[in-house]
Structure formats: C-alpha cells, structure tokens
Write a protein that holds these residues in place. Sequence first.
Motif, PDB file in Angstrom:
ATOM      1  N   ASP A 208       0.826  -1.273  -0.016  1.00 48.52           N
ATOM      2  CA  ASP A 208       0.031   0.107   0.001  1.00 48.52           C
ATOM      3  C   ASP A 208       0.753   1.281   0.069  1.00 48.52           C
ATOM      4  N   ALA A 209       0.245   2.438   0.699  1.00 50.17           N
ATOM      5  CA  ALA A 209       0.970   3.622   0.382  1.00 50.17           C
ATOM      6  C   ALA A 209       2.103   3.811   1.676  1.00 50.17           C
ATOM      7  N   THR A 210       2.046   2.863   2.487  1.00 47.06           N
ATOM      8  CA  THR A 210       3.116   2.948   3.601  1.00 47.06           C
ATOM      9  C   THR A 210       4.324   3.469   3.298  1.00 47.06           C
ATOM     10  N   LEU A 211       5.141   3.063   2.253  1.00 54.27           N
ATOM     11  CA  LEU A 211       6.375   3.451   1.958  1.00 54.27           C
ATOM     12  C   LEU A 211       6.505   4.692   0.842  1.00 54.27           C
ATOM     13  N   ASP A 212       5.239   5.288   0.760  1.00 52.70           N
ATOM     14  CA  ASP A 212       5.470   6.345  -0.421  1.00 52.70           C
ATOM     15  C   ASP A 212       6.627   7.453   0.137  1.00 52.70           C
ATOM     16  N   GLY A 213       7.421   7.743  -0.808  1.00 58.71           N
ATOM     17  CA  GLY A 213       8.510   8.824  -0.418  1.00 58.71           C
ATOM     18  C   GLY A 213       9.684   8.237   0.028  1.00 58.71           C
ATOM     19  N   CYS A 214       9.842   6.754   0.221  1.00 58.67           N
ATOM     20  CA  CYS A 214      11.016   6.044   0.912  1.00 58.67           C
ATOM     21  C   CYS A 214      11.762   5.365  -0.507  1.00 58.67           C
ATOM     22  N   GLY A 215      13.039   5.405  -0.364  1.00 61.59           N
ATOM     23  CA  GLY A 215      13.719   4.516  -1.184  1.00 61.59           C
ATOM     24  C   GLY A 215      13.626   3.264  -0.699  1.00 61.59           C
ATOM     25  N   VAL A 216      13.098   2.092  -1.593  1.00 63.89           N
ATOM     26  CA  VAL A 216      12.646   0.807  -1.343  1.00 63.89           C
ATOM     27  C   VAL A 216      13.453  -0.139  -2.198  1.00 63.89           C
ATOM     28  N   GLY A 217      14.010  -1.273  -1.544  1.00 62.48           N
ATOM     29  CA  GLY A 217      14.837  -2.160  -2.065  1.00 62.48           C
ATOM     30  C   GLY A 217      14.767  -3.589  -1.255  1.00 62.48           C
ATOM     31  N   ASP A 218      15.443  -4.637  -1.796  1.00 63.75           N
ATOM     32  CA  ASP A 218      15.891  -5.635  -1.259  1.00 63.75           C
ATOM     33  C   ASP A 218      17.213  -6.254  -1.074  1.00 63.75           C
ATOM     34  N   ASP A 219      18.016  -5.177  -1.209  1.00 61.99           N
ATOM     35  CA  ASP A 219      19.596  -5.307  -1.130  1.00 61.99           C
ATOM     36  C   ASP A 219      19.967  -4.597   0.069  1.00 61.99           C
ATOM     37  N   LEU A 220      20.253  -5.435   1.287  1.00 58.82           N
ATOM     38  CA  LEU A 220      20.564  -4.904   2.526  1.00 58.82           C
ATOM     39  C   LEU A 220      21.882  -4.219   2.253  1.00 58.82           C
ATOM     40  N   ASP A 221      22.884  -4.461   1.819  1.00 60.22           N
ATOM     41  CA  ASP A 221      24.124  -3.901   1.647  1.00 60.22           C
ATOM     42  C   ASP A 221      24.020  -2.567   1.355  1.00 60.22           C
ATOM     43  N   ALA A 222      23.276  -2.230   0.118  1.00 55.35           N
ATOM     44  CA  ALA A 222      23.035  -0.855  -0.550  1.00 55.35           C
ATOM     45  C   ALA A 222      22.092  -0.226   0.552  1.00 55.35           C
ATOM     46  N   ALA A 223      21.157  -0.610   1.131  1.00 51.90           N
ATOM     47  CA  ALA A 223      20.415   0.013   2.020  1.00 51.90           C
ATOM     48  C   ALA A 223      21.277   0.863   3.249  1.00 51.90           C
ATOM     49  N   LEU A 224      22.202   0.015   3.412  1.00 50.71           N
ATOM     50  CA  LEU A 224      23.033   0.459   4.944  1.00 50.71           C
ATOM     51  C   LEU A 224      24.207   1.499   4.349  1.00 50.71           C
ATOM     52  N   ASP A 225      24.452   1.536   3.233  1.00 51.10           N
ATOM     53  CA  ASP A 225      25.462   2.612   2.554  1.00 51.10           C
ATOM     54  C   ASP A 225      25.428   3.884   3.019  1.00 51.10           C
TER      55      ASP A 225
END
Length: 315
Positions: A208-225
């Motif tokens: 749903d719209a919960t993550l609107d405006g967020c960068g969303v991904g499935d790569d934890l290493d990239a998310a932590l950078d």
Amino acid sequence: MSLHLQSTESGRLRHLLTLEGLPRETLVALLDRAQAFVDHGGAADPRTALAGTAVCTLFFEASTRTRLSFQRAAQRLGADVLGFDASTSSTSKGESALDTLRTIEAMGVRGFIVRQREDGGAARLAAAAQPGTAVVNAGDGRSAHPTQGLLDVLTLRQAKGADFARLKVAIVGDIRHSRVARSELHALRTLGIGEIRACGPAGLLPGDATLDGCGVGDDLDAALDGVDAVFMLRLQRERMAEGLVPSLEEYHRDYGLTAARLRRAAPDAVVLHPGPMNRGVEISDEVADGPQSMVLRQVANGVAVRMAVLEALLA
C-alpha cells in the motif's frame, strides 16, 4: 476516525491513537517533555502529577516492554495502576473488549492503555469511552504503536541532534506486518527526516502507500551505505506459516545485521530495535550488544515518553 477522536477542536490531546497527522508542535512537545523526565525527573516531584488517578493496562495481546514500561510510567506519576490479564479475565468467558472497558471505567478508571490484535481496536474503544476518559494505543494489529514511534525518534534525537533533515535512516525487515514501522515512519516524516530507505524481501514489504516517499529495495548492503541510523525490525515468526521467507538461516544471511554489514553505515551510525529481538535472525549478538546499539536506551526512554503521554492526557 483516529485523527478526529484524538484531539479536541482546540488541539488538545484527549487520546493517543496514532502519530499519523499529529501536528509537529504536539509531537515535539511530547519529546521535549520526555527529555525533561530523562534529564531531571521532569518536575520537582513527578509522583504527584497523577495522584488519585486510576490507570488500567488493558492488554489483549502479550507484551513485556510496553506493558511494564507503561506501568512504571504511571507509577512514577503517582497514578493507581490496575493490571489486566486477558487470559484470566471475563474475556475468556466471551466478554467483549468494549464491555470490559465499560466495566472497568465504571470503577472510576480514567486512563486505559490498550493493546489489541485487531487494526483500529484502540480507536473503537476510544470512540465509546466516556468524556474525560483517555485511551492510549499500545499497539493495534499492524496499524500503529505511537509511543514506540515516539521513543524511537527521541532516542535518535539524543544520538544525532534535532536536525533530522540531514539524516539518512534505514528501516529493515518485516515492514509489512509492523505497526512499529508505521509509527516510526509517521514520526520521522513529521520531523522532516532527510532520507528513508526501506529494505526487506518483497513478501515482507507492504503493497500500500506505507512506503511512499521512501527508497525501497531488497539489497541490505545498498540500503546500509552511509546511513546514520538503522531501525531493525523483528521477523515475526508467527507469520512463518505464510511462507514469507524460505528459512530463518536464509533470512539472516540476506537481511541479518552483523558487525561486518554495519561497517557499511556511517562510522557513528546507531542501531535501534523495538524488541523482542530474534538474535541470530535479524540481528547478531555482536551488534545487539555492541557500542552502536541503542536498544537499552530505547527501553529507558520508553518510560519517559509514556510519562509524557500520560501526563498530557490525564494531568
């Protein structure tokens, strides 16, 4: 319904059901008051603030941190605290949550701290409460956990300062089922966070719209950078029957926060987790117990935040 119920026309809080739509000045005032309790006890003698006021922890779902934290907060404010155990109450005989609230309300209880399994459960009780009765949502379904959101952003503010616009944060794990994540997102947005990255396997991300405006991904290493803070979420094992992740071992391999992974974040990054922690699943021992972990500070801040909320609603 929650927003309409939550405040009077003049803007004064009468219930706390959600952080969504809560005015920034109200949110900041609660954080400031909680910080005052952390720093100085908040008042010369906070034990008199709710003297003579009765508060009930009305929990229809298991809890350790939240229930005991609210009890401690109410006690520190001088309130009379009634504990409610659904397993030994008349709810086991078929009494509804609404009849339970009305029964306890008739005993002169003015404050109800409610945890419900159903989305919107706290708001439904607030809608039926008598004038002068305050309801605090201590977690309802997947919807909201407002005091957890408040204590998390208070902990972040203590670690990083009040200028959230310069911060990058990652929220990692089972966001789909997490009322904590939703309240954290509401609070972070209200405080003007610079960047939010949401990370998890596709089956654990909301559609749903919960993550609107967020960068969303499935790569934890990239998310932590380069992030300044990492909000880890419990993998809700009770959902494992849905087959949302192949195994706990694979989940830890792909989404577990280890010391090696944490080094991808900023050198002074902090780690938050609302608990209970599944060690060796979403977080390793070395991170949970390490110098960047804010987990026990979150617990301590929870008492102060809940004091601020109860005082605002009932004093």
